[in-house]
Design a protein around this motif. Structure first.
Motif, mmCIF file in Angstrom:
data_model
loop_
_atom_site.group_PDB
_atom_site.id
_atom_site.type_symbol
_atom_site.label_atom_id
_atom_site.label_comp_id
_atom_site.label_asym_id
_atom_site.label_seq_id
_atom_site.Cartn_x
_atom_site.Cartn_y
_atom_site.Cartn_z
ATOM 1 N N TYR A 15 15.140 -39.031 10.543
ATOM 2 C CA TYR A 15 15.939 -39.052 9.319
ATOM 3 C C TYR A 15 16.672 -40.377 9.096
ATOM 4 O O TYR A 15 17.378 -40.542 8.123
ATOM 5 C CB TYR A 15 16.921 -37.883 9.320
ATOM 6 N N ALA A 16 16.502 -41.297 10.045
ATOM 7 C CA ALA A 16 17.102 -42.621 9.846
ATOM 8 C C ALA A 16 16.295 -43.344 8.770
ATOM 9 O O ALA A 16 15.093 -43.127 8.629
ATOM 10 C CB ALA A 16 17.060 -43.404 11.146
ATOM 11 N N ASN A 17 16.949 -44.180 8.021
ATOM 12 C CA ASN A 17 16.228 -44.917 6.987
ATOM 13 C C ASN A 17 15.707 -46.217 7.592
ATOM 14 O O ASN A 17 16.222 -47.298 7.333
ATOM 15 C CB ASN A 17 17.162 -45.178 5.804
ATOM 16 N N LEU A 18 14.650 -46.102 8.399
ATOM 17 C CA LEU A 18 14.141 -47.282 9.111
ATOM 18 C C LEU A 18 13.573 -48.322 8.152
ATOM 19 O O LEU A 18 13.594 -49.513 8.432
ATOM 20 C CB LEU A 18 13.087 -46.856 10.131
ATOM 21 N N ARG A 19 13.096 -47.856 7.014
ATOM 22 C CA ARG A 19 12.539 -48.810 6.040
ATOM 23 C C ARG A 19 13.583 -49.803 5.548
ATOM 24 O O ARG A 19 13.231 -50.895 5.125
ATOM 25 C CB ARG A 19 11.984 -48.065 4.833
ATOM 26 N N HIS B 293 22.702 -41.046 5.123
ATOM 27 C CA HIS B 293 23.598 -40.968 6.281
ATOM 28 C C HIS B 293 22.877 -40.182 7.361
ATOM 29 O O HIS B 293 22.481 -39.040 7.123
ATOM 30 C CB HIS B 293 24.884 -40.215 5.947
ATOM 31 N N ASP B 294 22.715 -40.781 8.498
ATOM 32 C CA ASP B 294 22.035 -40.091 9.591
ATOM 33 C C ASP B 294 22.894 -40.214 10.845
ATOM 34 O O ASP B 294 23.205 -41.321 11.270
ATOM 35 C CB ASP B 294 20.653 -40.735 9.809
ATOM 36 N N VAL B 295 23.284 -39.087 11.389
ATOM 37 C CA VAL B 295 24.115 -39.094 12.591
ATOM 38 C C VAL B 295 23.385 -38.342 13.693
ATOM 39 O O VAL B 295 22.899 -37.229 13.463
ATOM 40 C CB VAL B 295 25.474 -38.396 12.333
ATOM 41 N N ARG C 275 20.449 -38.541 1.079
ATOM 42 C CA ARG C 275 20.001 -37.762 2.245
ATOM 43 C C ARG C 275 21.094 -37.812 3.299
ATOM 44 O O ARG C 275 21.593 -38.885 3.632
ATOM 45 C CB ARG C 275 18.730 -38.380 2.832
ATOM 46 N N VAL C 276 21.437 -36.655 3.825
ATOM 47 C CA VAL C 276 22.444 -36.584 4.878
ATOM 48 C C VAL C 276 21.846 -35.785 6.030
ATOM 49 O O VAL C 276 21.318 -34.689 5.821
ATOM 50 C CB VAL C 276 23.736 -35.907 4.373
ATOM 51 N N ALA C 277 21.887 -36.366 7.212
ATOM 52 C CA ALA C 277 21.309 -35.680 8.373
ATOM 53 C C ALA C 277 22.288 -35.715 9.533
ATOM 54 O O ALA C 277 23.008 -36.697 9.723
ATOM 55 C CB ALA C 277 19.987 -36.344 8.771
ATOM 56 N N PHE C 278 22.316 -34.629 10.267
ATOM 57 C CA PHE C 278 23.145 -34.594 11.477
ATOM 58 C C PHE C 278 22.365 -33.871 12.556
ATOM 59 O O PHE C 278 21.906 -32.749 12.380
ATOM 60 C CB PHE C 278 24.459 -33.862 11.217
ATOM 61 N N SER C 279 22.220 -34.553 13.682
ATOM 62 C CA SER C 279 21.580 -33.928 14.822
ATOM 63 C C SER C 279 22.616 -33.780 15.920
ATOM 64 O O SER C 279 23.189 -34.771 16.372
ATOM 65 C CB SER C 279 20.415 -34.818 15.276
ATOM 66 N N GLY C 280 22.897 -32.558 16.309
ATOM 67 C CA GLY C 280 23.904 -32.334 17.349
ATOM 68 C C GLY C 280 23.264 -31.690 18.563
ATOM 69 O O GLY C 280 22.928 -30.512 18.550
#
Lengths: 436, 255
Positions: free
Chosen positions: A61-65, A290-292, A318-323
């Motif tokens: 979900y990171a915006n690597l581009r 936002h990717d956390v 886009r908002v992502a959170f991985s916990g």
């Protein structure tokens, strides 16, 4: 190899640019921020790990581009105009409220210290080994131009402001903070990132920050993080914290800025009774991402984690959170609470919440929940039926959605600021909390 | 009787979730009047209240409704409220994180702006609200809490009436405000409603039981069954219903 060749080319080309820029500037980078040998080791590690790929779950979900669109990786060159004069010229355009009473303020411009002092401040940071899911931390290890190193005892309160100038010569900044809270210390830290918008035609600039935090036995740190970078910024922060016995680490994070932001955080609860309370808010509008990712490792008995995340995605954001919480065999009696919630406001917006609990011992208490939805139409109608206009009603409900995270911000002035940043300006709120 | 009714409903039909619930309701409420709408569960009482307040998902398929001569059905829910229509909810929602006082002040100032009055500042607002909280036996600390957050059923209903007292509407539609109340709470609620009775204001009470009408005495009673008003009368109709039950009128709905 069924993957399209272009994807592979694009990934390696980012890495090629990183190394090309590194080879060009390495000799001029200051040795006090990081030893040349340590920079070279970081470069070698990045080469070995390779550039992250969206195929990897940790980077999906990171915006690597966004890295393809950067103007370059070399930090703002030394010998450029006087940073203090540059800061003075920018000040009127920065949304920087006065320092809170009792807080000492340090200001860094494009990653370089320009204002404020603290008796415990030194330059220099020890290199650490980043795991693959935190490999963007290697960029800062390679390119850092300054490094704040603080060892704090007793009670202290400080604010560190990282300002992005938006100057054409400042395509990348590498703030670096290493903090050690000595046994029994009580520390409040405000970490604030803000920037001046460059003109729209300028290529995106990078802020890649590393934080390493050590909490010694019985130390308590409350760490407020406000990320309000300019939209042309690609913000990537890598945080590693380690807690010894009975240390307490509280994070209050509010992310509203940057075009794309990625937080890669890892917290080790290494001593008995160590506790983490991570309360985060991310609000995305427009095309923001936002990717956390937060990994918490329980490595000792009776450790505790409370994790709360509230994300709002408006428009096409886009908002992502991985916990990921891992309780290993050394951590009987551990307790964790995880509550992740997302609110989708935009028709084309996206929220991705990924709770993950890995338990390798008995006798733990763990609760978790992750939900994503839209604003509740019943609540909206209730407010409309009271005559409140639609936009205010929506703002109030967004504010309410964030309230359980916002109310954890113990400093009233900062809480008010966070509320304004996260939920937008609301008409005057009567404060009836205090008896009259 | 005044020339323009407060509320004029003609042959109103409405559909909810693909079902025809209201099948031609006509009702005229003059200023100063209190009307009670009674009926068994599922008769369409709450639907009528929601349609008049403009709840999304309640589709008007025929007929008209006007409020002081204005076409009510073309107005958005917030416009209806600001024009002076108040809906007291049967199930008031909880909105944790939005404090009661904030909601109330925002609502009041929206109505005041509509009427061309100046907005109240925090002090004036508190003065106004304080006297109303006392009347409704609501502890002032409730104002600083989230809207209905953790309130008991009775507290929620009293809070609805508090909002009504503060907003001072021209027309109050109270949807089963009595349900779930014990006798003491019922008296408090009735007392609050009665304090608003005056020649310029109209009240429509939607209720299942006639008990409420012992305390708020209506001028007219209408019985709704299967989407139609099957009988209208004065308050003695409510007493008769109490004695004979709704089955007594059920046959007339089919006619």
């Amino acid at each position: 190899m069924s993957l399209p060749a272009t994807a592979a080319v694009s990934r390696s080309s980012v890495l090629d640019r990183v190394f090309a820029d590194f080879n060009r500037v390495a000799a001029e980078l200051p040795g006090d921020a990081a030893a040349h040998a340590a920079r070279a080791r970081a470069a070698a590690q990045l080469r070995e790990l390779g550039w992250p790929s969206a195929r990897d779950e940790q980077w999906r979900y990171a915006n690597l581009r966004a890295f393809d669109r950067l103007g370059g990786f070399g930090p703002h060159a030394a010998g450029a105009p006087d940073p203090a004069a540059t800061l003075a010229a920018l000040r009127g355009r920065l949304e920087l409220p006065p320092a809170l009473p009792g807080f000492e303020r340090l200001i860094y411009l494009d990653g370089v210290h320009v204002e404020g002092t603290h008796p415990a401040l030194h330059t220099g940071a020890a290199a650490i080994v980043w795991p693959a899911e935190q490999r963007l931390g290697l960029l800062c290890d390679m390119f850092a131009t300054d490094a704040a190193h603080l060892r704090l005892r007793g009670e202290s309160a400080l604010e560190i402001v990282f300002v992005g100038s938006g100057r054409a010569s400042a395509r990348a900044a590498y703030p670096r903070l290493q903090l050690r809270c000595e046994p029994g210390s009580r520390v409040s830290l405000i970490e604030r990132h803000l920037g001046v918008a460059a003109d729209a035609a300028a290529p995106a600039s990078l802020v890649a920050m590393n934080l390493t935090i050590e909490l010694a036995r019985g130390a308590a740190l409350t760490h407020y993080r406000l990320q309000q970078c300019a939209r042309q910024t690609l913000f990537a922060d890598t945080l590693s914290a380690r807690l010894e016995e009975h240390a307490r680490y509280a994070v209050r994070s509010v992310a509203v800025g940057a075009g794309s932001a990625r937080t890669s955080a890892r917290v080790q609860l290494a001593g008995r009774g160590a506790t983490l309370a991570w309360h985060g808010i991310a609000v995305g509008r427009g095309e923001q991402v936002h990717d956390v990712t937060l990994k918490v490792e329980h490595e000792a008995p009776e450790t505790a984690t409370e994790e709360l995340f509230r994300g709002i995605a408006d428009e096409r954001a886009r908002v992502a959170f991985s916990g990921h919480i891992r309780i290993d065999a050394r951590a009987p009696g551990a307790q964790t609470r995880q509550s992740l919630r997302g609110l989708i406001e935009g028709a084309a917006a996206e929220i991705d919440l990924r709770p993950r609990l890995e338990i390798l011992t008995d006798e733990v208490r763990a609760t978790h929940g992750a939900t994503t939805g839209r604003l509740d139409e019943d609540l909206l109608f209730y407010m409309l039926a009271r005559g409140i206009d639609r936009s205010t009603a929506r703002a109030l409900l967004k504010w309410a959605f964030l309230s359980d995270a916002l109310r954890e911000i113990e400093l009233p002035a900062l809480r008010a600021e966070a509320e304004r940043l996260a939920a937008g300006q609301l008409p005057d709120v009567p404060d009836l909390g205090a008896p009259q | 009787m005044s020339a323009t009714p407060m509320l004029e409903v003609r042959d109103l039909a409405a559909r909810v979730g693909g079902q025809d619930v209201l099948k031609g309701i006509s009702l005229s409420v003059a200023p100063g009047e209190v009307h009670a709408i009674m009926g068994p569960n599922g008769s369409g009482k709450s639907t009528l209240a929601y349609v008049l307040a403009g709840r999304p998902g309640y589709e008007v398929t025929a007929g008209s409704a006007s409020f002081e001569g204005r076409d009510l059905l073309t107005l958005a829910p917030e416009e209806r409220a600001r024009a002076g229509l108040f809906l007291g909810f049967q199930y008031p929602v909880e909105i944790p994180g939005v404090n009661n006082a904030y909601l109330l002040k925002a609502a009041l100032n929206a109505a005041r702006r509509e009427r061309g009055q100046s907005e109240l500042d925090a002090f004036e607002f508190l003065q106004l609200v304080r006297s109303k909280t006392q009347l409704m036996h609501i502890d002032e600390s409730f104002l600083g809490r989230g809207v209905n957050e953790g309130f008991s059923g009775g507290e929620k209903k009293r809070n609805e009436i508090l909002q009504m007292l503060v907003l001072d509407p021209k027309l109050a539609l109270l949807d089963e405000t009595d349900s779930g109340l014990d006798i003491d709470a019922l008296k408090v609620v009735a007392n609050g409603v009665n304090s608003l009775r005056n020649p310029a204001r109209s009240i429509v009470l939607v209720t299942h039981y006639q008990r409420l009408l012992d305390y708020i005495v209506p001028d007219f009673v209408h019985v709704l069954a299967r989407g139609r008003i099957v009988r209208s009368g004065d308050r003695t109709l409510a007493l008769e219903l109490e004695r004979r039950g709704y089955d007594w009128l059920a046959g007339q709905a089919a006619a």
